[in-house]
Scaffold this motif. Structure first.
Motif, PDB file in Angstrom:
ATOM      1  N   TYR A  30       0.788  -1.231   0.000  1.00  0.00           N
ATOM      2  CA  TYR A  30       0.000   0.000   0.000  1.00  0.00           C
ATOM      3  C   TYR A  30       0.822   1.284   0.000  1.00  0.00           C
ATOM      4  O   TYR A  30       0.265   2.368  -0.186  1.00  0.00           O
ATOM      5  CB  TYR A  30      -0.974  -0.004   1.183  1.00  0.00           C
ATOM      6  N   ASP A  40      -6.942   3.037   7.537  1.00  0.00           N
ATOM      7  CA  ASP A  40      -7.656   3.086   6.257  1.00  0.00           C
ATOM      8  C   ASP A  40      -8.578   1.881   6.079  1.00  0.00           C
ATOM      9  O   ASP A  40      -9.595   1.970   5.387  1.00  0.00           O
ATOM     10  CB  ASP A  40      -6.672   3.147   5.090  1.00  0.00           C
ATOM     11  N   GLU A  43     -12.379   1.923   6.328  1.00  0.00           N
ATOM     12  CA  GLU A  43     -13.204   2.427   5.234  1.00  0.00           C
ATOM     13  C   GLU A  43     -12.998   1.661   3.935  1.00  0.00           C
ATOM     14  O   GLU A  43     -13.534   2.049   2.896  1.00  0.00           O
ATOM     15  CB  GLU A  43     -12.900   3.913   4.994  1.00  0.00           C
ATOM     16  N   ASP A  44     -12.198   0.594   3.971  1.00  0.00           N
ATOM     17  CA  ASP A  44     -11.868  -0.136   2.743  1.00  0.00           C
ATOM     18  C   ASP A  44     -11.846  -1.633   3.047  1.00  0.00           C
ATOM     19  O   ASP A  44     -10.922  -2.131   3.693  1.00  0.00           O
ATOM     20  CB  ASP A  44     -10.499   0.336   2.240  1.00  0.00           C
ATOM     21  N   LYS A  47      -8.672  -3.598   2.131  1.00  0.00           N
ATOM     22  CA  LYS A  47      -7.574  -3.427   3.086  1.00  0.00           C
ATOM     23  C   LYS A  47      -7.868  -4.187   4.372  1.00  0.00           C
ATOM     24  O   LYS A  47      -6.977  -4.804   4.955  1.00  0.00           O
ATOM     25  CB  LYS A  47      -7.328  -1.953   3.386  1.00  0.00           C
TER      26      LYS A  47
END
Length: 134
Positions: A30, A40, A43-44, A47
């Protein structure tokens, strides 16, 4: 016994830890530090799956073979966890147990996250009227 964050799902204890090797793989994948990847991940989902996958697979974890990050996330959901409640605690518990951030910073981040969510809930329940007469 190595330090890890333990989660019991469907009667099985899973030990989560992001080893240095896991952190290096996340950094390479990343392009940012492992702590940022974890933040992160809230929200992903891609990930999040990668972080959980790395956290599950370390020497001596004792975790069941064949489970990956996606399967583990599904287990969390099956046990009533959500991205708003439960998953952040697992994520930050893993971050703290892995030595990425100290406990106080993890606790502060969780408090901020829950504070923002609660403020959003209150705003929805009590919308402020706006108009010419204010």
């Amino acid at each position: 016994m190595k330090r890890a964050y333990d989660v019991v799902l469907d009667g099985t204890t899973y030990r989560l830890r992001l080893t240095v090797g896991a952190q290096k793989r996340l950094i390479k994948q990343y392009g940012v530090n492992a702590g940022q990847v974890c933040i992160d991940a809230l929200e992903d989902v891609g990930k999040m799956s990668d972080v959980l996958n790395e956290a599950l697979h370390w020497t001596g974890s004792g975790n069941p073979q064949g489970i990956n990050g996606e399967d583990f996330y599904d287990l969390l959901v099956d046990e009533g966890y959500s991205i708003l409640e439960g998953v952040p605690e697992v994520l930050f518990g893993t971050v703290e147990a892995s030595g990425i951030l100290p406990k106080q910073q993890c606790d502060d981040a969780l408090a901020q996250l829950h504070g923002a969510l609660n403020a959003g809930d209150e705003a929805e329940e009590n919308p402020t009227a706006t108009g010419e007469n204010g």
